[in-house]
Enzyme design. Structure first.
Site, PDB file in Angstrom:
ATOM      1  N   HIS A  45      66.928 -47.552 -74.839  1.00 37.64           N
ATOM      2  CA  HIS A  45      66.391 -46.626 -73.837  1.00 37.64           C
ATOM      3  C   HIS A  45      64.980 -47.115 -73.519  1.00 37.64           C
ATOM      4  O   HIS A  45      64.287 -47.648 -74.394  1.00 37.64           O
ATOM      5  CB  HIS A  45      66.364 -45.194 -74.373  1.00 37.64           C
ATOM      6  CG  HIS A  45      65.867 -44.211 -73.365  1.00 37.64           C
ATOM      7  ND1 HIS A  45      66.503 -44.015 -72.156  1.00 37.64           N
ATOM      8  CD2 HIS A  45      64.800 -43.379 -73.364  1.00 37.64           C
ATOM      9  CE1 HIS A  45      65.839 -43.105 -71.459  1.00 37.64           C
ATOM     10  NE2 HIS A  45      64.799 -42.704 -72.173  1.00 37.64           N
ATOM     11  N   HIS A  57      60.093 -41.239 -68.438  1.00 34.81           N
ATOM     12  CA  HIS A  57      61.356 -41.973 -68.533  1.00 34.81           C
ATOM     13  C   HIS A  57      62.418 -41.305 -67.674  1.00 34.81           C
ATOM     14  O   HIS A  57      62.311 -40.140 -67.318  1.00 34.81           O
ATOM     15  CB  HIS A  57      61.810 -42.095 -69.998  1.00 34.81           C
ATOM     16  CG  HIS A  57      62.101 -40.792 -70.675  1.00 34.81           C
ATOM     17  ND1 HIS A  57      63.330 -40.481 -71.190  1.00 34.81           N
ATOM     18  CD2 HIS A  57      61.308 -39.715 -70.922  1.00 34.81           C
ATOM     19  CE1 HIS A  57      63.291 -39.274 -71.739  1.00 34.81           C
ATOM     20  NE2 HIS A  57      62.071 -38.794 -71.594  1.00 34.81           N
ATOM     21  N   CYS A 135      67.579 -46.514 -66.878  1.00 36.46           N
ATOM     22  CA  CYS A 135      66.195 -46.298 -67.320  1.00 36.46           C
ATOM     23  C   CYS A 135      65.386 -47.592 -67.350  1.00 36.46           C
ATOM     24  O   CYS A 135      64.178 -47.581 -67.100  1.00 36.46           O
ATOM     25  CB  CYS A 135      66.174 -45.625 -68.689  1.00 36.46           C
ATOM     26  SG  CYS A 135      67.045 -46.533 -69.977  1.00 36.46           S
TER      27      CYS A 135
END
Length: 189
Positions: A45, A57, A135
Site C-alpha cells: 500500500h 493515501h 494507491c
C-alpha cells in the site's frame, strides 16, 4: 511527553505516537512529499507523507491495517476515498519504508505543490482500478506528475513470462508430438 504531544524532527512536528512507535524502528525520517511503501504481505500500500506525522493515501473500502487477505478485495472496488490519517494508523502492524522509487527517472515536483495537491484531494472519492488507478498510481502522480505502478508492471511482466513459458512448453510438446507421431506413422507402413 504527554498524550497528544509532539516533537519536532528535521523541522516536521511529529506526534508522540508516531515518534514512539515508528521513529525508533527507522533511521531515516520521512519528509513532506516522500512516498511511503507499506508492506501488507501480498501487496504494497502506498501513501504520501504530508508532515506532522500524517499521510495522504488513496484507500479502497477494504484498505485497512490488519485486513490481510480481505484487503485483496480492493481489486473489486471501482472507487476509493482520499484520506489524511496519522502514519501509524495507516501502517498498523505492517512494515514501511520511504521509497521515492522514481527519483532517478523523474524530477520530483516542488514539495509545496505535492503537499497542497494531496491535501486538496482529501475527502474526494476517485475512480479506482488496481491496474490503472491504484494507491501507487495516486502517489506517483502527486510526486512526479506521472501515475505509475511498479506492482502492476511487475505483475504484468510475470504474466508475460508465465505466458511465454506456457507457450514455450506447449510448443515443445507439440513439436515432440509431431516428431513422435510421425515416427508412429512410419512404423505402421
Amino acid at each position: 511527553m504527554g498524550a497528544g504531544s509532539s516533537v519536532e524532527m528535521k523541522g516536521v512536528k511529529v506526534s508522540e505516537k508516531f515518534n514512539a512507535d515508528m521513529a525508533s524502528q527507522y533511521d531515516e525520517k520521512p519528509q513532506p512529499g516522500d512516498l511511503l511503501e507499506i508492506s501488507r504481505g501480498t501487496y504494497q500500500h502506498w501513501a504520501i507523507y504530508v508532515g506532522d506525522g500524517y499521510v495522504v493515501h488513496l484507500a479502497p473500502p477494504s484498505e485497512i491495517p490488519g485486513a490481510g487477505v480481505n484487503s485483496l478485495m480492493s481489486v473489486l472496488a471501482n472507487t476509493a476515498l482520499v484520506k489524511k490519517e496519522e502514519l501509524w494508523e495507516v501502517v498498523g502492524d505492517s512494515t514501511w519504508e520511504i521509497n521515492n522509487l522514481l527519483d532517478d527517472k523523474y524530477e520530483p515536483r516542488p514539495v509545496y505543490l505535492i503537499v497542497r495537491e494531496a491535501l486538496d484531494l482529501v475527502g474526494e472519492e476517485l475512480p479506482y482500478c488496481v491496474f490503472r488507478g491504484n494507491c501507487e498510481h495516486f502517489v506517483t502522480r502527486l510526486r512526479y506528475g506521472k501515475p505509475q505502478s511498479r506492482q502492476v508492471r511487475q505483475v504484468g511482466e510475470a504474466a508475460v513470462y508465465a505466458g511465454a513459458l506456457t507457450l514455450g512448453a506447449l510448443g515443445v510438446a507439440a513439436l515432440l508430438a509431431t516428431l513422435l507421431g510421425g515416427n508412429k506413422d512410419k512404423r505402421k507402413q
